[in-house]
Design a protein around this motif. Structure first.
Motif, short mmCIF file in Angstrom:
data_model
loop_
_atom_site.label_atom_id
_atom_site.label_comp_id
_atom_site.label_asym_id
_atom_site.label_seq_id
_atom_site.Cartn_x
_atom_site.Cartn_y
_atom_site.Cartn_z
N PHE B 2 43.05 80.06 79.10
CA PHE B 2 42.05 81.01 78.72
C PHE B 2 41.83 81.97 79.69
CE2 PHE B 2 41.69 77.46 75.89
CZ PHE B 2 41.25 78.07 74.77
N ASP B 6 35.57 85.58 81.54
CA ASP B 6 34.98 84.52 81.99
C ASP B 6 33.63 84.02 81.20
OD1 ASP B 6 34.06 87.05 82.70
OD2 ASP B 6 34.16 86.76 84.63
N ASN B 7 33.55 84.67 80.03
CA ASN B 7 32.45 84.38 79.33
C ASN B 7 32.81 83.20 77.99
OD1 ASN B 7 33.37 86.02 77.13
ND2 ASN B 7 32.19 87.39 77.84
N THR B 8 34.05 82.68 78.37
CA THR B 8 34.64 82.03 77.00
C THR B 8 34.76 80.41 77.35
OG1 THR B 8 36.90 82.21 77.77
CG2 THR B 8 36.16 83.72 76.25
N GLY B 9 34.51 80.25 79.02
CA GLY B 9 34.42 79.02 79.47
C GLY B 9 33.27 78.20 79.26
N PRO B 10 33.33 76.96 79.77
CA PRO B 10 32.04 76.00 79.75
C PRO B 10 31.05 76.49 80.56
CG PRO B 10 34.06 74.92 80.79
CD PRO B 10 34.44 76.24 80.37
N VAL B 11 29.85 75.86 80.26
CA VAL B 11 28.76 75.98 81.33
C VAL B 11 29.12 74.77 82.37
CG1 VAL B 11 26.16 75.61 81.56
CG2 VAL B 11 27.16 76.67 79.63
N HIS B 12 28.68 75.00 83.56
CA HIS B 12 28.90 73.73 84.72
C HIS B 12 28.02 72.65 84.44
CE1 HIS B 12 29.05 72.04 88.58
NE2 HIS B 12 30.23 72.83 88.69
N LYS B 205 28.68 84.78 83.14
CA LYS B 205 30.02 84.84 83.36
C LYS B 205 30.32 84.19 84.45
CE LYS B 205 30.57 89.84 82.16
NZ LYS B 205 31.18 89.61 80.65
N GLY B 207 29.52 80.52 84.72
CA GLY B 207 29.15 79.08 84.69
C GLY B 207 27.70 78.70 84.06
N ASN B 325 37.91 81.95 85.61
CA ASN B 325 36.44 81.39 85.90
C ASN B 325 36.40 80.26 86.48
OD1 ASN B 325 35.56 79.14 83.71
ND2 ASN B 325 37.35 80.18 82.97
N ALA B 327 36.40 77.40 85.97
CA ALA B 327 36.95 76.21 85.21
C ALA B 327 38.45 76.24 85.18
CB ALA B 327 36.34 75.74 84.05
N THR B 328 39.00 77.25 85.51
CA THR B 328 40.38 77.62 85.60
C THR B 328 41.06 76.74 86.50
OG1 THR B 328 39.89 80.09 84.97
CG2 THR B 328 41.97 79.45 85.81
#
Lengths: 342, 342, 342, 342
Positions: B2, B6-12, B205, B207, B325, B327-328
């Motif tokens: 993905f 950087d707004n498509t990833g998960p929350v930390h 953006k 996390g 992001n 989580a990458t």
């Protein structure tokens, strides 16, 4: 010698007479009077548009901002040239009236935009993407702010591009009369026949006291326009005095007579400038021109009573704006040229 | 894989834990709770600005538009780059919030404007002339929309120009953390010490679920900002859940840890692209980059599960935007490069 | 017989003469001309306010909306009577110009509000609570929309309440002249000496073509007002023609002469109504009145050429509004009364 | 004991679980994700409205102001009760979003307006007269701000009046669930079947963190609403976290379960108050109530940890607002009553 603007000169005597004639007794307020009905009919005749919406407002900025707000949504982009009056000289009036719409600029030469550049710029307005401003109206100015006059073909090509993107076209015609006189065409040819949807039909810069007609060829939004005009405090109670001016303007072709005279002295001036050591910065097709000259010329002119705006654009090099109007005399032009020559 | 944003990833996970921890019992609404007070204090500490106004809003556009509206008058020009998020991607939000102010564009390279160009463009905004928009705030973006990071000197020079014209400076810091990580500086150095007056300090953006801090180093307009926030429907009743996120973000440098990780994978990707047949369109200083490749590469990548945005900019030539992001993974990057190479 | 409004009558001949006299040659545009300077000075003299901000606009709604927008923030409540012109008859112009401010209504009798009711209503505007509109300006109308005239003491008491809440006071003086004539006071006594901060000083309803003066006794916001005026498209290029009217208005007390004459015929009419079978619905202190009569009277009057507005308020019972102006004749009044009597 | 508001309590554990469950991996931003699609479908099912527009926003003020702006023109009057949240507690948000529309007030009892009063008030909005605000939407609140619940017949009668004047109806349903639970009806019966066109379907006051659904039963203006949402900075990039809450809310009738529980403790409290020396100021039909008590009671309660808002309305007489929520316990109610009794 007054070349600073065509809004510094006098009102035409026939217009003053019309105001005096209108001042007899009582009349219904807010445009519900006979003079207003007559003036509206006259505008429709002149434009060969019997169904058009026609409303009178006192300033060109009011006509422009109210028409653009009627054509644009607050989330739209309004496309115009980078020197457009609506962008440069109206203190964010279009943004205010249109609830925060954005002006998107198309590059210009001599104040003109091209259909090609408009098409290119429009593509950057990503229709249907909720993050971006949407495609709203296109606004062009005729005569342009730099003195050029679009040909009918140029206007038609711009309108074709706009239509291909479902964008309406507004024409800022503060100097509409001067353009018609320069092109020798009809108002219809320069507007709806070419694809223009809305016109700010100017009078104030051409011998009136303070009147412009806002025209929408599709009258569907006429009442919306009226509400916008009232809400913007531009509905005159004694509207008959605006209408009387417009009626005199369109009677016996006074509007064209005044514009033709302004163009005549304008062209005389433009043609005499090169021999007097000045240079036209852009083609001057009507009564307005941008001119470059050197410091000596600037200083000679500033010693006379000549009125004009200018600024130093590079070392010892000045750019001036000169405008003639219906009252400019041959003598004015000749005196100016003489002073310029030194 | 993905890389679309950087707004498509998960929350930390630590942020999720903080939300759960905040969900015990009752708390005063609208920010009158302990978590909000703590989070505000923490932001001030991180920025070494004990008196700064700090308010939380859920989106970057809200932070930008509310801050710009607080700094600008409706008749002002807001100067920003021609690719600024506030201009291109916010659907006229700044114009809406600022009551019809105008965005005036400064040319950019890699998303950056220069102090020189800003000075030049500012001169065209004719301060004190009632016909024209007046000089309002300058807005810059750090990390820029094209992936570049301003040096502290570049920001300082821009602020100097702005100050010389009495214009306040806003910094759109949707990726503020990534820039701090890239420069190895402090938040204070990249903001008020360089002359910046207002910061949109991003979290979403990087996390968080949905929180940005709007910061004004001069707190005089704090209540005005609060009124603007409420009027724009951005005052949360259960504000503690925004504050909990921000507090977790700034605890134990989680914000920097996540940004550094995003930068690390971003730089790994950027460095690997040339050998894989792609070309960076602009310098990529952090976690975001614009990349050009050919049709074959585009088609190979589209056959994988890789997520990214791209468009054909010329025949068989594509421009893509890639963003990493927190989580990458290294694996994501390597898989992408492998697919690109074919 | 024209009693529909004081904006249906003719412009005074001296004003027409002044317009003609102003139409000689060239003048600087946008108010940078001698006539405007003279007219501004004259307004200041008449108000004994040498430092006051004075700007000319063409309509009463423009004066009201621009002044209120200058005094109010978009999140403010503007307090006015429930029959105020700014609330009832301006199509949301104050809300538009003030960026979405709210009008909060105070109950009225004869168009007047009381200091007590204002105090009570103001308390409901919860200053300092971010959820609520904040306290903005108070706007009163003199002569009121129902024909009453506030005494100086009544205005003073209202201003005292406003000041106690830090709220500025605006006076909609569309019929300011009629009120001064009715009270026999000075303009200063009826404005700044009583605590009024801003006045819409009307001319259009009292023999001018279309001019009102917007006055702020504290001139600090003068340039802001000018920017608002331009942005609202109310800055005239040929402003001298507005100024010429205002100058004629204030020369040799023409304004008071016209207002006194309108009041004289108005009072004659008001006094004759009861004997003619009609009833004043509210005290009529100047030239405007609301009158009740029965169906027979309504029908008799509608058979004449009398112009007035009326509506059936209960079965066979009509409420009419009658207004005299400077040009109303004794004969007009007598003919009307005769027709009313039947 | 927390009775200050239903927005001070915790988020329901099932909602927290849903947020955690949503936090796995990547998802398309801005609502282009599966959870959002599911949540939208679920709302449509619950409302038996398969074509309805459904969009999620974080606050009730956002839902209200965006819906009203979509239904109203800037020159319209929005009719609502004199205690409406949109009028009293949103800091002019409706006026801001609707570009300066005006709120026109209908008198209320227990927060309810009647069809008769609405009809009467609407007649004062002079449709088609360009001087006046035009007829825009009607907005009612269910549960009302004073604790009452409209019957279906009452809503139907209001909608009939609105329809007879071509005015759409908006329902502010911040406590929609509590009203459905109180009436034992379906969401469809309380909205489109009764004639309601738009609903702000609340979640935040009923156990969610921050989500409301904006619903328009006619989906024609769906994209306009989306543009307005984005322009107002209310489009979340990580929208899935709003959707996850709404989905959990509507799964297994959690929304009704929570509302029923809040109503149960609310009614228990309401019924116990009279015997404890307090008086209900208005009928309390659900979970919210206004209560009067004397100074002794006020002082006794303030010595406990009870949270509530109150003010002295006359000498030694207090008016308090009490609200229960899904997490209120029987013990809370009993302790409060015990303290009240003293």
């Amino acid at each position: 010698m007054f070349f600073a603007s065509d809004n510094t000169g006098p009102v035409h005597p026939k217009v003053m007479e019309a105001l005096a004639a209108a001042n007899t007794g009582y009349a219904s307020p807010y445009g519900n009077d006979d003079l207003t009905a007559e003036a509206v009919t006259k505008v429709r005749e002149v434009f060969e548009a019997p169904d058009a919406m026609v409303h009178f407002v006192p300033t060109g900025t009011a006509a422009n901002a109210l028409l653009l707000a009627t054509l644009a949504k607050p989330w739209d982009a309004i496309l115009c040239s980078d020197v457009a009056h609506v962008h440069v000289d109206e203190c964010n009036a279009p943004e205010f009236f249109a609830g925060g719409a954005k002006l998107v600029l198309v590059p210009s030469s001599g104040g003109k935009i091209t259909a090609t550049d408009l098409h290119e710029r429009t593509r950057s307005v990503a229709q249907g993407d909720v993050h971006c401003p949407q495609r709203g109206p296109v606004s062009i100015t005729q005569v342009t702010e730099r003195g050029g006059v679009y040909t009918l073909d140029e206007i038609g090509a711009i309108c074709d591009v706009a239509k291909s993107h479902n964008m309406p076209v507004h024409l800022d015609g503060a100097r509409f009369a001067n353009a018609v006189a320069a092109l020798g065409c009809t108002p219809a040819e320069m507007s709806w026949k070419a694809g223009v949807d809305a016109v700010s039909f100017g009078g104030t810069k051409n011998g009136l006291m303070a009147v412009e007609a806002a025209i929408l060829f599709d009258p569907d939004k006429s009442f919306e326009f009226e509400l916008r005009r009232k809400r913007a405090a531009h509905l005159f109670s004694k509207l008959r005095y605006l209408s009387a001016q417009m009626l005199a303007y369109l009677t016996d072709d006074l509007w064209l007579e005044m514009a033709s005279e302004a163009n005549r002295t304008g062209q005389k001036l433009a043609k005499a400038l090169p021999d007097a050591g000045a240079r036209l910065a852009d083609p001057a097709d009507a009564s307005l021109m941008y001119v470059e000259w050197d410091r000596q010329a600037e200083e000679r002119l500033r010693k006379t009573d000549a009125q004009f705006s200018s600024s130093e654009i590079e070392h010892d090099r000045f750019l001036a704006r000169l405008v003639t109007n219906w009252a400019t005399t041959d003598d004015d032009v000749e005196s100016f040229i003489t002073a310029l020559k030194g």
